[in-house]
Design a protein around this motif. Sequence first.
Motif, PDB file in Angstrom:
ATOM      1  N   UNK A  26     -38.301-101.429 -20.834  1.00  0.00           N
ATOM      2  CA  UNK A  26     -38.208-100.206 -19.824  1.00  0.00           C
ATOM      3  C   UNK A  26     -38.647 -98.898 -20.562  1.00  0.00           C
ATOM      4  N   UNK A  27     -39.508 -98.323 -19.616  1.00  0.00           N
ATOM      5  CA  UNK A  27     -39.786 -96.892 -19.775  1.00  0.00           C
ATOM      6  C   UNK A  27     -39.348 -96.117 -19.083  1.00  0.00           C
ATOM      7  N   UNK A  28     -39.149 -94.799 -19.428  1.00  0.00           N
ATOM      8  CA  UNK A  28     -38.631 -93.920 -18.535  1.00  0.00           C
ATOM      9  C   UNK A  28     -39.275 -92.282 -18.824  1.00  0.00           C
ATOM     10  N   UNK A  29     -39.999 -91.607 -18.173  1.00  0.00           N
ATOM     11  CA  UNK A  29     -40.393 -90.208 -18.380  1.00  0.00           C
ATOM     12  C   UNK A  29     -39.464 -89.151 -17.592  1.00  0.00           C
ATOM     13  N   UNK A  30     -39.076 -88.231 -18.378  1.00  0.00           N
ATOM     14  CA  UNK A  30     -37.992 -87.294 -17.802  1.00  0.00           C
ATOM     15  C   UNK A  30     -38.968 -85.923 -17.697  1.00  0.00           C
ATOM     16  N   UNK A  31     -39.000 -85.428 -16.598  1.00  0.00           N
ATOM     17  CA  UNK A  31     -39.582 -83.893 -16.322  1.00  0.00           C
ATOM     18  C   UNK A  31     -38.784 -82.861 -16.401  1.00  0.00           C
ATOM     19  N   UNK A  32     -38.913 -81.828 -17.202  1.00  0.00           N
ATOM     20  CA  UNK A  32     -38.025 -80.505 -17.314  1.00  0.00           C
ATOM     21  C   UNK A  32     -38.693 -79.759 -16.401  1.00  0.00           C
ATOM     22  N   UNK A  33     -37.764 -78.617 -15.858  1.00  0.00           N
ATOM     23  CA  UNK A  33     -38.196 -77.727 -15.039  1.00  0.00           C
ATOM     24  C   UNK A  33     -39.542 -76.729 -15.177  1.00  0.00           C
ATOM     25  N   UNK A  34     -39.574 -76.782 -16.620  1.00  0.00           N
ATOM     26  CA  UNK A  34     -40.909 -75.986 -16.806  1.00  0.00           C
ATOM     27  C   UNK A  34     -41.846 -77.009 -17.467  1.00  0.00           C
ATOM     28  N   UNK A  35     -41.689 -78.132 -16.811  1.00  0.00           N
ATOM     29  CA  UNK A  35     -43.059 -79.079 -17.031  1.00  0.00           C
ATOM     30  C   UNK A  35     -43.296 -79.997 -18.162  1.00  0.00           C
ATOM     31  N   UNK A  36     -42.136 -79.986 -19.097  1.00  0.00           N
ATOM     32  CA  UNK A  36     -42.365 -80.724 -20.419  1.00  0.00           C
ATOM     33  C   UNK A  36     -41.775 -82.086 -20.192  1.00  0.00           C
ATOM     34  N   UNK A  64     -30.633 -82.969 -26.488  1.00  0.00           N
ATOM     35  CA  UNK A  64     -30.091 -82.836 -27.838  1.00  0.00           C
ATOM     36  C   UNK A  64     -31.437 -81.838 -28.567  1.00  0.00           C
ATOM     37  N   UNK A  65     -32.641 -81.550 -27.645  1.00  0.00           N
ATOM     38  CA  UNK A  65     -33.512 -80.545 -27.929  1.00  0.00           C
ATOM     39  C   UNK A  65     -33.351 -79.189 -27.391  1.00  0.00           C
ATOM     40  N   UNK A  66     -32.080 -79.198 -26.648  1.00  0.00           N
ATOM     41  CA  UNK A  66     -31.716 -78.019 -25.886  1.00  0.00           C
ATOM     42  C   UNK A  66     -32.185 -77.934 -24.521  1.00  0.00           C
ATOM     43  N   UNK A  67     -32.761 -78.881 -23.921  1.00  0.00           N
ATOM     44  CA  UNK A  67     -33.451 -78.729 -22.523  1.00  0.00           C
ATOM     45  C   UNK A  67     -32.021 -78.999 -21.792  1.00  0.00           C
ATOM     46  N   UNK A  68     -31.755 -78.366 -20.506  1.00  0.00           N
ATOM     47  CA  UNK A  68     -30.670 -78.713 -19.686  1.00  0.00           C
ATOM     48  C   UNK A  68     -31.214 -78.685 -18.142  1.00  0.00           C
ATOM     49  N   UNK A  69     -32.320 -78.411 -17.776  1.00  0.00           N
ATOM     50  CA  UNK A  69     -32.775 -78.406 -16.476  1.00  0.00           C
ATOM     51  C   UNK A  69     -33.927 -79.346 -16.158  1.00  0.00           C
ATOM     52  N   UNK A  70     -33.696 -80.265 -15.231  1.00  0.00           N
ATOM     53  CA  UNK A  70     -34.637 -81.277 -14.991  1.00  0.00           C
ATOM     54  C   UNK A  70     -34.956 -81.447 -13.692  1.00  0.00           C
ATOM     55  N   UNK A  71     -36.141 -81.811 -13.225  1.00  0.00           N
ATOM     56  CA  UNK A  71     -36.583 -81.899 -11.929  1.00  0.00           C
ATOM     57  C   UNK A  71     -36.821 -83.743 -11.499  1.00  0.00           C
TER      58      UNK A  71
END
Length: 139
Positions: A26-36, A64-71
Amino acid sequence: MTDIELVKEAFEARKNSYSPYSEFKVGAALLTKDGKVYRGCNIENSSYGATNCAERTAIFKAVSEGERHFTAIAIVGFKDGVTPGLEEYAYPCGVCRQVMREFVNPKEFRIIVASGEDHFKSFTLEELLPCSFEPENLL
Ligand code: THU
């Protein structure tokens, strides 16, 4: 980042899957609000119970890298040599859905499940986890 690009990231993430027991990669890719993009794969364990899903790997890496906002998150899962049928998707497990709920607005956050690099469909978290237990319950 387009959905197709995010799905491609999930396919790349799947390549690192550590799944000697189930062989279900399984692979997953999580997108943050600022495009990371944060990639994750499933990481199995001989104790079985200590296995971590691809989705949670991606989410925990990001948080754990400080991200909190995901789209959105794209997910792909299948065994090597077993090409999924076009309508065969790997949906996130219940635990991963609940972990997503912790950090996102369920009406807006999208879960993209893919059976091929150009074949996927998208749901809101609310569609896949209705009537959820949520952080606001504890206020
Ligand atoms: N798995 C995931 O990575 N994500 C899910 O949402 C469902 C299941 C993994 C866990 C285990 O390594 C393998 O798939 C078989 O259950």
